[in-house]
Motif scaffolding. Sequence first.
Motif, PDB file in Angstrom:
ATOM      1  N   ILE A 148       0.840  -1.208   0.000  1.00  0.00           N
ATOM      2  CA  ILE A 148       0.000   0.000   0.000  1.00  0.00           C
ATOM      3  C   ILE A 148       0.868   1.249   0.000  1.00  0.00           C
ATOM      4  O   ILE A 148       0.616   2.198  -0.729  1.00  0.00           O
ATOM      5  CB  ILE A 148      -0.972  -0.003   1.198  1.00  0.00           C
ATOM      6  N   TYR A 170      -3.441   6.751  -6.194  1.00  0.00           N
ATOM      7  CA  TYR A 170      -4.113   5.483  -5.909  1.00  0.00           C
ATOM      8  C   TYR A 170      -4.153   5.211  -4.407  1.00  0.00           C
ATOM      9  O   TYR A 170      -5.122   4.666  -3.900  1.00  0.00           O
ATOM     10  CB  TYR A 170      -3.416   4.317  -6.614  1.00  0.00           C
ATOM     11  N   MET A 212      -7.404   4.090  -2.247  1.00  0.00           N
ATOM     12  CA  MET A 212      -7.434   2.748  -1.654  1.00  0.00           C
ATOM     13  C   MET A 212      -7.609   2.820  -0.132  1.00  0.00           C
ATOM     14  O   MET A 212      -8.342   2.026   0.448  1.00  0.00           O
ATOM     15  CB  MET A 212      -6.156   1.975  -2.011  1.00  0.00           C
ATOM     16  N   ARG A 269     -11.182   3.860   0.608  1.00  0.00           N
ATOM     17  CA  ARG A 269     -12.135   2.806   0.249  1.00  0.00           C
ATOM     18  C   ARG A 269     -12.068   1.607   1.189  1.00  0.00           C
ATOM     19  O   ARG A 269     -13.068   1.156   1.710  1.00  0.00           O
ATOM     20  CB  ARG A 269     -11.876   2.346  -1.199  1.00  0.00           C
ATOM     21  N   TYR A 270     -10.869   1.098   1.412  1.00  0.00           N
ATOM     22  CA  TYR A 270     -10.753  -0.178   2.112  1.00  0.00           C
ATOM     23  C   TYR A 270     -10.383  -0.061   3.587  1.00  0.00           C
ATOM     24  O   TYR A 270     -10.698  -0.960   4.362  1.00  0.00           O
ATOM     25  CB  TYR A 270      -9.761  -1.092   1.388  1.00  0.00           C
ATOM     26  N   VAL A 308      -9.623   2.960  -8.112  1.00  0.00           N
ATOM     27  CA  VAL A 308      -9.763   1.773  -7.250  1.00  0.00           C
ATOM     28  C   VAL A 308      -9.349   0.537  -8.043  1.00  0.00           C
ATOM     29  O   VAL A 308      -8.591  -0.307  -7.547  1.00  0.00           O
ATOM     30  CB  VAL A 308     -11.206   1.641  -6.707  1.00  0.00           C
ATOM     31  N   HIS A 309      -9.832   0.436  -9.273  1.00  0.00           N
ATOM     32  CA  HIS A 309      -9.506  -0.716 -10.113  1.00  0.00           C
ATOM     33  C   HIS A 309      -7.993  -0.793 -10.359  1.00  0.00           C
ATOM     34  O   HIS A 309      -7.388  -1.858 -10.192  1.00  0.00           O
ATOM     35  CB  HIS A 309     -10.273  -0.611 -11.441  1.00  0.00           C
ATOM     36  N   ARG A 310      -7.393   0.322 -10.744  1.00  0.00           N
ATOM     37  CA  ARG A 310      -5.949   0.328 -11.020  1.00  0.00           C
ATOM     38  C   ARG A 310      -5.139   0.109  -9.748  1.00  0.00           C
ATOM     39  O   ARG A 310      -4.099  -0.545  -9.775  1.00  0.00           O
ATOM     40  CB  ARG A 310      -5.551   1.635 -11.696  1.00  0.00           C
ATOM     41  N   ARG A 349      -6.116  -1.666  -7.158  1.00  0.00           N
ATOM     42  CA  ARG A 349      -6.219  -3.112  -6.860  1.00  0.00           C
ATOM     43  C   ARG A 349      -5.295  -3.914  -7.766  1.00  0.00           C
ATOM     44  O   ARG A 349      -4.623  -4.853  -7.315  1.00  0.00           O
ATOM     45  CB  ARG A 349      -7.661  -3.594  -7.034  1.00  0.00           C
ATOM     46  N   ASP A 350      -5.246  -3.558  -9.055  1.00  0.00           N
ATOM     47  CA  ASP A 350      -4.344  -4.253  -9.981  1.00  0.00           C
ATOM     48  C   ASP A 350      -2.889  -4.080  -9.544  1.00  0.00           C
ATOM     49  O   ASP A 350      -2.111  -5.032  -9.552  1.00  0.00           O
ATOM     50  CB  ASP A 350      -4.506  -3.726 -11.410  1.00  0.00           C
ATOM     51  N   LEU A 370      -1.760  -3.475  -6.524  1.00  0.00           N
ATOM     52  CA  LEU A 370      -1.523  -4.269  -5.313  1.00  0.00           C
ATOM     53  C   LEU A 370      -1.461  -5.759  -5.640  1.00  0.00           C
ATOM     54  O   LEU A 370      -0.626  -6.483  -5.094  1.00  0.00           O
ATOM     55  CB  LEU A 370      -2.626  -4.009  -4.275  1.00  0.00           C
ATOM     56  N   ARG A 371      -2.351  -6.212  -6.516  1.00  0.00           N
ATOM     57  CA  ARG A 371      -2.363  -7.628  -6.882  1.00  0.00           C
ATOM     58  C   ARG A 371      -1.014  -8.035  -7.468  1.00  0.00           C
ATOM     59  O   ARG A 371      -0.439  -9.054  -7.094  1.00  0.00           O
ATOM     60  CB  ARG A 371      -3.485  -7.899  -7.882  1.00  0.00           C
TER      61      ARG A 371
END
Length: 188
Positions: free
Chosen positions: A134, A141, A145, A148-149, A173-175, A177-178, A180-181
């Motif tokens: 993070i 981002y 993030m 949101r989380y 949020v989508h980017r 998460r990507d 972080l993934r």
Amino acid sequence: MEHMETRLAKLARKGDQRAFAEIVELYKDKIYYLAYRMLNNRHEAEDIVQETFLRVYKNLERYDEHQKFSTWIYRIGTNLCIDRLRKRKAVYSLDAEVNDQEGSDGYAMIPGDERTPESEFLLSETQTTIRDAIDSLPAKYKSVMILRYLQDLSLQEISDVLDMPVTTIKTRVHRGRDFLRKKLENKF
């Protein structure tokens, strides 16, 4: 809750110190947690809390009572954190603040049925890995993030806090998460 906060803001605007003290009491921990997650530094987070309430106090007359008070104060705190991140040097060590981390963040003490020293170590290692991932997010981002989380705000609330369209928030949020993934795939 929100109606009470609006009433407190009105009273504080008229000079009621007790009302302002109640606002501080309601939000000091939330703003500290937000700042600590964004900046990963206890002293800077404490500074952000003070600066946030100083700005709230100075700008109470600008608070729009048709807007959620929580959105307004989160916007102030988040913007101060983003400004602080921008002022930091571009290159810094991710573990520079290791001594400042006391394991006192919100998920450091997740209760379990069967705690063992080994499971505690693995949990701590996992939390550190996630926190580092993070922390390595770009600021645009990272703030989304965290709101949101970790602060559990809705996409609309984040949109209001950051003053951006919901579609931009969804994309970030989508980017995020990507990002972080990809970071975490190599770790687990």
